[in-house]
Design an enzyme around this catalytic site. Sequence first.
Site, PDB file in Angstrom:
ATOM      1  N   ASP A   1      20.724   8.099   8.743  1.00 12.12           N
ATOM      2  CA  ASP A   1      21.578   9.154   8.208  1.00 12.12           C
ATOM      3  C   ASP A   1      20.994  10.489   8.656  1.00 12.12           C
ATOM      4  O   ASP A   1      19.955  10.929   8.162  1.00 12.12           O
ATOM      5  CB  ASP A   1      21.610   9.055   6.673  1.00 12.12           C
ATOM      6  CG  ASP A   1      22.548  10.084   6.063  1.00 12.12           C
ATOM      7  OD1 ASP A   1      22.868  11.093   6.733  1.00 12.12           O
ATOM      8  OD2 ASP A   1      22.960   9.880   4.905  1.00 12.12           O
TER       9      ASP A   1
ATOM     10  N   ASN B   1      27.017  14.916  18.550  1.00  7.18           N
ATOM     11  CA  ASN B   1      28.416  14.646  18.209  1.00  7.18           C
ATOM     12  C   ASN B   1      28.640  14.337  16.734  1.00  7.18           C
ATOM     13  O   ASN B   1      29.697  14.660  16.192  1.00  7.18           O
ATOM     14  CB  ASN B   1      28.894  13.456  19.071  1.00  7.18           C
ATOM     15  CG  ASN B   1      30.177  12.852  18.555  1.00  7.18           C
ATOM     16  OD1 ASN B   1      31.259  13.393  18.764  1.00  7.18           O
ATOM     17  ND2 ASN B   1      30.075  11.720  17.853  1.00  7.18           N
TER      18      ASN B   1
ATOM     19  N   TYR C   1      33.502  23.619   6.989  1.00 11.37           N
ATOM     20  CA  TYR C   1      33.555  22.973   8.311  1.00 11.37           C
ATOM     21  C   TYR C   1      33.588  24.041   9.406  1.00 11.37           C
ATOM     22  O   TYR C   1      32.823  23.972  10.369  1.00 11.37           O
ATOM     23  CB  TYR C   1      34.794  22.067   8.384  1.00 11.37           C
ATOM     24  CG  TYR C   1      34.923  21.297   9.681  1.00 11.37           C
ATOM     25  CD1 TYR C   1      33.978  20.326  10.034  1.00 11.37           C
ATOM     26  CD2 TYR C   1      36.000  21.510  10.545  1.00 11.37           C
ATOM     27  CE1 TYR C   1      34.106  19.607  11.213  1.00 11.37           C
ATOM     28  CE2 TYR C   1      36.133  20.798  11.721  1.00 11.37           C
ATOM     29  CZ  TYR C   1      35.180  19.839  12.051  1.00 11.37           C
ATOM     30  OH  TYR C   1      35.307  19.128  13.227  1.00 11.37           O
TER      31      TYR C   1
ATOM     32  N   LYS D   1      30.752  24.771  12.277  1.00 13.70           N
ATOM     33  CA  LYS D   1      31.045  24.686  13.722  1.00 13.70           C
ATOM     34  C   LYS D   1      30.835  26.046  14.410  1.00 13.70           C
ATOM     35  O   LYS D   1      30.493  26.096  15.591  1.00 13.70           O
ATOM     36  CB  LYS D   1      32.471  24.165  13.942  1.00 13.70           C
ATOM     37  CG  LYS D   1      32.646  22.682  13.579  1.00 13.70           C
ATOM     38  CD  LYS D   1      31.820  21.774  14.480  1.00 13.70           C
ATOM     39  CE  LYS D   1      32.065  20.292  14.202  1.00 13.70           C
ATOM     40  NZ  LYS D   1      31.282  19.393  15.065  1.00 13.70           N
TER      41      LYS D   1
HETATM   42  N1  LIG Z   1      38.674  14.277  15.606  1.00 14.83           N
HETATM   43  C1  LIG Z   1      38.901  15.555  15.853  1.00 14.83           C
HETATM   44  O1  LIG Z   1      40.061  16.018  15.893  1.00 14.83           O
HETATM   45  C2  LIG Z   1      37.786  16.496  16.152  1.00 14.83           C
HETATM   46  C3  LIG Z   1      38.121  17.776  16.580  1.00 14.83           C
HETATM   47  C4  LIG Z   1      37.108  18.674  16.855  1.00 14.83           C
HETATM   48  C5  LIG Z   1      35.804  18.295  16.709  1.00 14.83           C
HETATM   49  N2  LIG Z   1      35.499  17.029  16.263  1.00 14.83           N
HETATM   50  C6  LIG Z   1      34.081  16.700  16.123  1.00 14.83           C
HETATM   51  O2  LIG Z   1      33.800  15.531  16.863  1.00 14.83           O
HETATM   52  C7  LIG Z   1      32.663  14.897  16.298  1.00 14.83           C
HETATM   53  C8  LIG Z   1      32.964  13.420  16.129  1.00 14.83           C
HETATM   54  O3  LIG Z   1      34.004  13.275  15.195  1.00 14.83           O
HETATM   55  P1  LIG Z   1      35.085  12.118  15.248  1.00 14.83           P
HETATM   56  O4  LIG Z   1      36.412  12.767  15.251  1.00 14.83           O
HETATM   57  O5  LIG Z   1      34.758  11.144  16.305  1.00 14.83           O
HETATM   58  O6  LIG Z   1      34.863  11.525  13.787  1.00 14.83           O
HETATM   59  P2  LIG Z   1      34.581  10.063  13.241  1.00 14.83           P
HETATM   60  O7  LIG Z   1      35.458   9.072  13.912  1.00 14.83           O
HETATM   61  O8  LIG Z   1      34.635  10.212  11.768  1.00 14.83           O
HETATM   62  O9  LIG Z   1      33.067   9.777  13.731  1.00 14.83           O
HETATM   63  C9  LIG Z   1      31.998  10.480  13.187  1.00 14.83           C
HETATM   64  C10 LIG Z   1      30.705   9.858  13.682  1.00 14.83           C
HETATM   65  O10 LIG Z   1      29.609  10.538  13.058  1.00 14.83           O
HETATM   66  C11 LIG Z   1      28.810   9.572  12.374  1.00 14.83           C
HETATM   67  N3  LIG Z   1      28.258  10.133  11.151  1.00 14.83           N
HETATM   68  C12 LIG Z   1      28.936  10.614  10.072  1.00 14.83           C
HETATM   69  N4  LIG Z   1      28.091  11.013   9.129  1.00 14.83           N
HETATM   70  C13 LIG Z   1      26.838  10.767   9.607  1.00 14.83           C
HETATM   71  C14 LIG Z   1      25.539  10.963   9.090  1.00 14.83           C
HETATM   72  N5  LIG Z   1      25.335  11.476   7.863  1.00 14.83           N
HETATM   73  N6  LIG Z   1      24.470  10.622   9.851  1.00 14.83           N
HETATM   74  C15 LIG Z   1      24.658  10.095  11.084  1.00 14.83           C
HETATM   75  N7  LIG Z   1      25.868   9.889  11.627  1.00 14.83           N
HETATM   76  C16 LIG Z   1      26.944  10.223  10.901  1.00 14.83           C
HETATM   77  C17 LIG Z   1      29.758   8.414  12.074  1.00 14.83           C
HETATM   78  O11 LIG Z   1      29.090   7.186  11.950  1.00 14.83           O
HETATM   79  P3  LIG Z   1      28.642   6.488  10.562  1.00 14.83           P
HETATM   80  O12 LIG Z   1      29.766   6.640   9.601  1.00 14.83           O
HETATM   81  O13 LIG Z   1      28.341   5.089  10.982  1.00 14.83           O
HETATM   82  O14 LIG Z   1      27.423   7.235  10.149  1.00 14.83           O
HETATM   83  C18 LIG Z   1      30.603   8.397  13.341  1.00 14.83           C
HETATM   84  O15 LIG Z   1      29.939   7.686  14.348  1.00 14.83           O
HETATM   85  C19 LIG Z   1      32.362  15.633  14.984  1.00 14.83           C
HETATM   86  O16 LIG Z   1      31.320  16.549  15.174  1.00 14.83           O
HETATM   87  C20 LIG Z   1      33.662  16.374  14.711  1.00 14.83           C
HETATM   88  O17 LIG Z   1      33.436  17.547  13.949  1.00 14.83           O
HETATM   89  C21 LIG Z   1      36.454  16.123  15.992  1.00 14.83           C
END
Ligand SMILES: NC(=O)c1ccc[n+]([C@@H]2O[C@H](COP(=O)([O-])OP(=O)(O)OC[C@H]3O[C@@H](n4cnc5c(N)ncnc54)[C@H](OP(=O)(O)O)[C@@H]3O)[C@@H](O)[C@H]2O)c1
Length: 237
Positions: free
Chosen positions: A59, A86, A151, A155
């Site tokens: 974590d 990420n 958030y 960011k």
């Molecule tokens: N989806 C979008 O539209 C979007 C847009 C802009 C930016 N982003 C950014 O892209 C990145 C990835 O997001 P995503 O959209 O792929 O979201 P996601 O599908 O929810 O994936 C998030 C990842 O982060 C891990 N994670 C969450 N909490 C954690 C913790 N406390 N310690 C370690 N790992 C943790 C999760 O794994 P576990 O749950 O197994 O820990 C998962 O692998 C983030 O930084 C997000 O802000 C996403």
Amino acid sequence: MSTKPVALVTGSSRGIGRAVALALSRSGYRLILTARDEKTLKETGRGCEGGDAVILPMDLSEEDSPKRLADAVNSETGQLDVLVNNAGIVVSKSFEDTGAADWDRMMNLNARAPFLLTRMLLPLLRISAAATVVNIGSVVSFKGYEMQTAYAASKHALAGWTKVLAREEASNGIRVHLIAPGGVATDLVRDVRPDIDESDLIAPEDVAEMVRFLTTHRSNAVIDVVEMHRAGKTPFS
Ligand SMILES: NC(=O)c1ccc[n+]([C@@H]2O[C@H](COP(=O)([O-])OP(=O)(O)OC[C@H]3O[C@@H](n4cnc5c(N)ncnc54)[C@H](OP(=O)(O)O)[C@@H]3O)[C@@H](O)[C@H]2O)c1
């Protein structure tokens, strides 16, 4: 001893991080994978080419995790060429409803943990022949949207230190990039924006392809920021 370049992708159990890990693996990188859930991390590992992915479940929001992860990278591979920060979370709340705990949770994982991790991994990155740091920001690294107080703040913080790091480490050969997407088809968006039609969202593989490009094309042209939006959004808005 492997001769492959090594890439660490945080949050690589699912979503964007998983797609990035698989893309970098296809490009010849050995992957170090980390997130909380060991089972899904192992699934990503099985999808990586070469069968040599290192799985480090933890974590990242816990106080000592960035150090534990940096120490594990040093002992497992002793090499790091690409770092993709990420892992991230979003809690959707108005300014008025955002509490100190919400603030701390998002700042810890989205801004502080990658800052500490990157700082601790600088010695390894500085000895890489082609070191690259890619930070996954967001459209709210630059803008502010309703219900995204903490958030957006986290960011913006990530974008802030990304710029400083890029300047300070350029002379050490480390390239530092920020990718700022909006609306990617992952659990994160499904949770906070269930109103958006899934077919209108950016594919995680589109973000992964951009990371792959940034890490594998090393010329005199340097890209600082990549802003990505859904095709349905107004360009340059
Ligand atoms: N989806 C979008 O539209 C979007 C847009 C802009 C930016 N982003 C950014 O892209 C990145 C990835 O997001 P995503 O959209 O792929 O979201 P996601 O599908 O929810 O994936 C998030 C990842 O982060 C891990 N994670 C969450 N909490 C954690 C913790 N406390 N310690 C370690 N790992 C943790 C999760 O794994 P576990 O749950 O197994 O820990 C998962 O692998 C983030 O930084 C997000 O802000 C996403």
